[in-house]
Design an enzyme around this catalytic site. Sequence first.
Site, short mmCIF file in Angstrom:
data_model
loop_
_atom_site.label_atom_id
_atom_site.label_comp_id
_atom_site.label_asym_id
_atom_site.label_seq_id
_atom_site.Cartn_x
_atom_site.Cartn_y
_atom_site.Cartn_z
N CYS A 94 -2.34 -2.86 7.41
CA CYS A 94 -2.16 -3.71 6.23
C CYS A 94 -0.83 -4.47 6.23
O CYS A 94 -0.78 -5.61 5.77
CB CYS A 94 -2.35 -2.88 4.97
SG CYS A 94 -4.10 -2.35 4.84
N LYS A 96 -6.95 -4.69 -3.43
CA LYS A 96 -7.72 -5.27 -2.33
C LYS A 96 -8.67 -4.21 -1.79
O LYS A 96 -8.49 -3.02 -2.05
CB LYS A 96 -6.79 -5.76 -1.22
CG LYS A 96 -5.98 -4.65 -0.60
CD LYS A 96 -4.96 -5.20 0.37
CE LYS A 96 -4.12 -4.09 0.96
NZ LYS A 96 -4.90 -3.10 1.74
N ASP A 141 0.80 -1.24 0.00
CA ASP A 141 0.00 0.00 0.00
C ASP A 141 0.83 1.29 0.00
O ASP A 141 0.51 2.24 0.73
CB ASP A 141 -0.96 0.00 1.20
CG ASP A 141 -2.00 -1.10 1.12
OD1 ASP A 141 -1.91 -1.94 0.21
OD2 ASP A 141 -2.90 -1.13 1.99
C1 VGL Z 1 -4.89 0.65 5.57
C2 VGL Z 1 -6.52 1.43 6.97
C3 VGL Z 1 -7.45 1.36 5.95
C4 VGL Z 1 -3.46 0.27 5.39
C5 VGL Z 1 -5.81 0.57 4.55
O1 VGL Z 1 -2.96 0.28 4.23
O2 VGL Z 1 -2.81 -0.05 6.39
N1 VGL Z 1 -5.25 1.08 6.78
N2 VGL Z 1 -7.08 0.94 4.75
#
Ligand code: VGL
Length: 211
Positions: free
Chosen positions: A156, A111, A13
């Site tokens: 994540c 995702k 991410d």
């Molecule tokens: C994430 C919260 C919501 C992350 C993704 O990448 O850690 N955290 N969506």
Amino acid sequence: MPSHAQRALLLVDIQNDFMPGGALAVPDGDAVVPVANALIPKFDLVVATRDFHPPGHESFASQHEGKAPGEIIDLHGLEQVLWPDHCVQGTPGSELVDALDTDAITAVFPKGTDPSVDSYSGFFDNGQRHDTGLGDWLKERDVESVWVLGVATDYCVKFTALDAAKLGFRTFLVEDGVRGVNLQEGDDARAIEAMKAAGVLVTTSDAVPAG
Ligand code: VGL
Ligand code: ZN
């Protein structure tokens, strides 16, 4: 013929919305980018996960009357932290960070695309129902060890590393290449402890062997 015991770098991410100034900014989140760029040339297989929500995703506080980001609700039977709208499909915030060496990324796994369930792990959604295909993709390429870095340590990154270990990959966390949201002070340190307890090997980027 694929050779045996491949390794993969797993970039979690590394997207604009998680960088300083982004919709769900991770403090110091941009510090992971140079670490990722330095490690990418050491791997033949580089995989990225991408948080990729439809507008109106049910993890967004905006979808729940009277709720604010950071509050926790029950979402279809699962505990859900509510987030600001982030990584919405088609928005610049959902793009991988420009400064990341994306040319070297072999595959990107989106995702969080199902509006009714969040997906912290790059392998499965939070209900462990939908599989992104990442596990099979790695196994088809004879990957035995994965090196995980990115954001956020306490969400994540944590759940991606835990699932990688559960699936039988020798899983390394690159500690200088991760940053946490830290809704509660110390969440990132507790996440690292939970990963260690599950058999994840905590290391640093300078200890990653070449080739
Ligand atoms: C994430 C919260 C919501 C992350 C993704 O990448 O850690 N955290 N969506
Ligand atoms: Zn998200």
